[in-house]
Design a protein around this motif. Structure first.
Motif, short mmCIF file in Angstrom:
data_model
loop_
_atom_site.label_atom_id
_atom_site.label_comp_id
_atom_site.label_asym_id
_atom_site.label_seq_id
_atom_site.Cartn_x
_atom_site.Cartn_y
_atom_site.Cartn_z
N ASP A 64 0.92 14.88 13.34
CA ASP A 64 0.92 13.50 12.58
C ASP A 64 -0.03 12.71 13.07
OD1 ASP A 64 1.92 11.26 11.50
OD2 ASP A 64 3.85 12.08 11.45
N PHE A 75 0.82 4.19 -2.99
CA PHE A 75 0.44 5.34 -2.35
C PHE A 75 1.55 6.50 -2.86
CE2 PHE A 75 -0.30 8.22 1.77
CZ PHE A 75 -1.53 8.91 1.15
N LEU A 100 6.03 11.54 8.88
CA LEU A 100 6.32 12.83 8.05
C LEU A 100 7.40 13.44 8.06
CD1 LEU A 100 2.51 14.23 8.10
CD2 LEU A 100 3.45 12.54 6.47
N VAL A 151 0.88 -1.09 -0.13
CA VAL A 151 -0.01 0.02 -0.15
C VAL A 151 0.91 1.26 -0.01
CG1 VAL A 151 -1.57 1.28 1.16
CG2 VAL A 151 -1.88 -1.22 1.16
N MET A 172 8.60 8.18 20.92
CA MET A 172 7.84 8.95 19.95
C MET A 172 7.93 8.32 18.62
SD MET A 172 8.80 12.77 21.21
CE MET A 172 10.74 12.51 21.41
N MET A 190 6.19 2.66 29.97
CA MET A 190 6.54 3.22 28.64
C MET A 190 5.43 4.45 28.45
SD MET A 190 6.94 2.29 24.60
CE MET A 190 8.32 2.69 23.95
CO1 B1M Z 1 0.35 8.80 5.08
N1 B1M Z 1 2.17 9.14 4.18
N2 B1M Z 1 -0.12 10.75 4.86
N3 B1M Z 1 -1.25 7.97 5.73
N4 B1M Z 1 1.12 7.06 4.80
C1 B1M Z 1 3.18 8.11 4.30
C2 B1M Z 1 3.97 8.22 5.75
C3 B1M Z 1 4.12 8.28 3.17
C4 B1M Z 1 5.55 8.09 3.22
C5 B1M Z 1 3.31 8.08 1.83
C6 B1M Z 1 4.16 8.07 0.48
O1 B1M Z 1 4.07 9.31 0.08
N5 B1M Z 1 4.69 7.10 0.08
C7 B1M Z 1 3.95 10.03 3.10
C8 B1M Z 1 4.91 10.81 3.71
C9 B1M Z 1 6.09 11.42 2.74
C10 B1M Z 1 6.99 12.25 3.70
O2 B1M Z 1 6.85 12.68 4.57
N6 B1M Z 1 7.97 12.47 2.87
C11 B1M Z 1 2.56 10.10 3.56
C12 B1M Z 1 1.61 11.53 3.32
C13 B1M Z 1 2.34 12.44 2.46
C14 B1M Z 1 0.55 11.53 3.98
C15 B1M Z 1 -0.33 12.85 4.06
C16 B1M Z 1 0.14 14.10 4.00
C17 B1M Z 1 -1.14 12.72 2.60
C18 B1M Z 1 -2.11 13.73 2.23
O3 B1M Z 1 -3.08 13.97 2.89
N7 B1M Z 1 -2.03 14.20 1.10
C19 B1M Z 1 -1.27 12.57 5.27
C20 B1M Z 1 -0.66 13.17 6.45
C21 B1M Z 1 -1.67 13.25 7.52
C22 B1M Z 1 -1.01 13.48 8.81
O4 B1M Z 1 -0.34 12.90 9.38
N8 B1M Z 1 -1.19 14.89 9.24
C23 B1M Z 1 -1.36 11.16 5.12
C24 B1M Z 1 -2.33 10.38 5.50
C25 B1M Z 1 -2.48 8.91 5.62
C26 B1M Z 1 -3.67 8.17 5.99
C27 B1M Z 1 -4.53 8.72 6.97
C28 B1M Z 1 -4.47 7.99 4.87
C29 B1M Z 1 -2.90 6.87 6.52
C30 B1M Z 1 -2.61 6.66 7.66
C31 B1M Z 1 -3.70 5.85 8.76
C32 B1M Z 1 -3.31 5.70 10.15
O5 B1M Z 1 -2.01 5.60 10.73
N9 B1M Z 1 -4.33 5.32 11.17
C33 B1M Z 1 -1.71 6.68 5.92
C34 B1M Z 1 -0.84 5.60 5.65
C35 B1M Z 1 -1.44 4.40 6.16
C36 B1M Z 1 0.43 5.91 5.29
C37 B1M Z 1 1.40 4.69 4.67
C38 B1M Z 1 1.02 4.23 3.47
C39 B1M Z 1 1.45 3.60 5.51
C40 B1M Z 1 2.12 3.98 7.05
C41 B1M Z 1 2.02 2.67 7.89
O6 B1M Z 1 0.94 2.47 8.49
N10 B1M Z 1 2.92 1.57 7.67
C42 B1M Z 1 2.71 5.66 4.57
C43 B1M Z 1 3.90 4.98 3.43
C44 B1M Z 1 5.04 4.30 4.25
O7 B1M Z 1 5.10 4.44 5.42
N11 B1M Z 1 5.67 3.45 3.55
C45 B1M Z 1 2.32 6.79 4.50
C46 B1M Z 1 2.95 0.41 8.27
C47 B1M Z 1 3.63 0.56 9.67
C48 B1M Z 1 3.49 -0.75 10.37
O8 B1M Z 1 4.94 0.90 9.32
O9 B1M Z 1 4.52 3.09 10.47
O10 B1M Z 1 6.81 2.56 9.39
P1 B1M Z 1 5.45 2.19 10.07
O11 B1M Z 1 6.03 1.70 11.50
C49 B1M Z 1 7.03 0.78 11.92
C50 B1M Z 1 8.40 1.38 11.90
O12 B1M Z 1 8.49 2.51 11.46
C51 B1M Z 1 8.44 1.53 13.48
O13 B1M Z 1 7.80 0.43 14.05
C52 B1M Z 1 6.62 0.15 13.22
C53 B1M Z 1 6.53 -1.39 13.30
O14 B1M Z 1 7.25 -2.28 12.80
N12 B1M Z 1 8.25 2.72 14.23
C54 B1M Z 1 8.25 2.97 15.59
C55 B1M Z 1 6.96 3.56 13.96
N13 B1M Z 1 6.79 4.47 15.25
C56 B1M Z 1 7.55 3.95 15.87
C57 B1M Z 1 7.90 4.40 17.26
C58 B1M Z 1 8.84 3.88 17.97
C59 B1M Z 1 9.59 2.85 17.60
C60 B1M Z 1 9.50 2.12 16.28
O15 B1M Z 1 8.85 4.48 19.34
C61 B1M Z 1 9.82 3.59 20.11
#
Ligand code: B1M
Length: 227
Positions: free
Chosen positions: A110, A63, A160, A59, A156, A102
């Motif tokens: 965000d 995206f 983004l 996804v 934390m 924690m």
């Molecule tokens: Co967003 N989004 N999104 N989004 N979204 C990203 C992050 C993005 C990379 C997509 C892309 O362009 N490929 C991009 C950011 C680009 C950038 O900053 N350079 C983006 C964007 C642009 C946006 C919006 C601005 C889009 C818009 O409105 N035009 C907007 C911003 C909203 C805001 O936050 N103000 C937005 C909105 C959304 C949705 C609401 C539609 C939805 C979020 C739903 C939700 O979370 N309830 C969404 C989603 C789902 C994503 C992607 C597709 C998936 C994120 C995710 O859940 N990954 C994402 C693309 C991507 O990341 N590849 C994207 C799965 C998750 C298991 O992984 O979150 O990385 P992750 O967490 C991992 C590790 O990172 C780590 O452990 C986790 C588990 O293993 N980790 C931690 C995370 N947090 C931690 C904290 C810790 C430790 C480890 O503390 C100790």
């Protein structure tokens, strides 16, 4: 088209279907598939990583490439949460003494919480007590929770590039209060890396939820003088 019978699928096909259905945001189907995989003695962690997280990775790529848009991604997130709701109690250890506390939340501006929720699940599963502040947290919100709960770890999350700098603001607020060294600060989220974590003077960057658990255990043991 003939109906898919989950019990007739090979495990590989079941995980492929899970990834497809997560992509299509089909929460009910995901629920059934997670139950099916668990019924085949797959561990909750395997189902989480091979099915749900792997699906969300696809996804994320589409995206980024403009193939999927926010409404579709929201549906996928909803399906992911439906699967996580089943896995959460299974990952959480029952009755074991808590090994540390924690406070965690996604930073101000965000609203991404899937990854943070995974960290919460894995930390709880490893025996930590976790206070989850949810999304969009100001420095004041973190400080208030720290004062109330006195955690050994602050986590934390930021997804983004525009919100990750807010982590520094929170750490500076801890320093101003003179409480920075009272806790281990762990940061995570897809756009972060080790250099950034070091630059903002956190204690560690956690690539994923499993690393967060490992790092938390290790740094707490060091802090307590056990290592
Ligand atoms: Co967003 N989004 N999104 N989004 N979204 C990203 C992050 C993005 C990379 C997509 C892309 O362009 N490929 C991009 C950011 C680009 C950038 O900053 N350079 C983006 C964007 C642009 C946006 C919006 C601005 C889009 C818009 O409105 N035009 C907007 C911003 C909203 C805001 O936050 N103000 C937005 C909105 C959304 C949705 C609401 C539609 C939805 C979020 C739903 C939700 O979370 N309830 C969404 C989603 C789902 C994503 C992607 C597709 C998936 C994120 C995710 O859940 N990954 C994402 C693309 C991507 O990341 N590849 C994207 C799965 C998750 C298991 O992984 O979150 O990385 P992750 O967490 C991992 C590790 O990172 C780590 O452990 C986790 C588990 O293993 N980790 C931690 C995370 N947090 C931690 C904290 C810790 C430790 C480890 O503390 C100790």
């Amino acid at each position: 088209m003939s109906e898919i019978v989950l019990s007739e699928l090979s495990l590989d096909d079941l995980y492929d279907l899970m990834k497809e259905d997560l992509y299509d945001g089909l929460a009910e189907e995901i629920t059934a598939e997670v139950h099916e995989a668990l019924g085949r003695n797959q561990t909750p962690y395997t189902v989480l990583t091979k099915g749900l997280v792997a699906g969300m990775e696809i996804v994320g790529v589409d995206f980024r490439d403009g193939i999927l848009f926010v409404p579709e991604v929201l549906m996928a997130a909803k399906a992911m949460k439906a699967g996580m709701a089943i896995l959460r109690p299974l990952l959480a250890e029952t009755g074991a003494p808590k090994i540390g506390k924690m406070v965690i939340g996604t930073v101000k501006g965000d609203i991404h919480d899937i990854g943070k929720n995974l960290v919460v699940m894995m930390m709880e599963g490893a025996g930590f007590e976790v206070i989850d502040l949810g999304i969009n947290n100001s420095a004041e919100a973190y400080l208030k929770a720290i004062e109330e709960h006195k955690p050994e770890i602050l986590g934390m999350s930021a997804l983004l590039t525009t919100t990750m700098p807010y982590m520094r603001i929170v750490i500076n607020a801890l320093k101003e209060k003179g409480i920075r060294d009272e806790m281990v600060v762990l940061v995570g989220g897809a756009p972060l890396n080790e250099a950034f974590a070091e630059d903002i003077e956190s204690d560690a960057y956690c690539r994923d939820a499993a690393v967060a658990v490992e790092t938390a255990k290790k740094l707490i043991a060091i802090k307590r003088g056990d290592l």
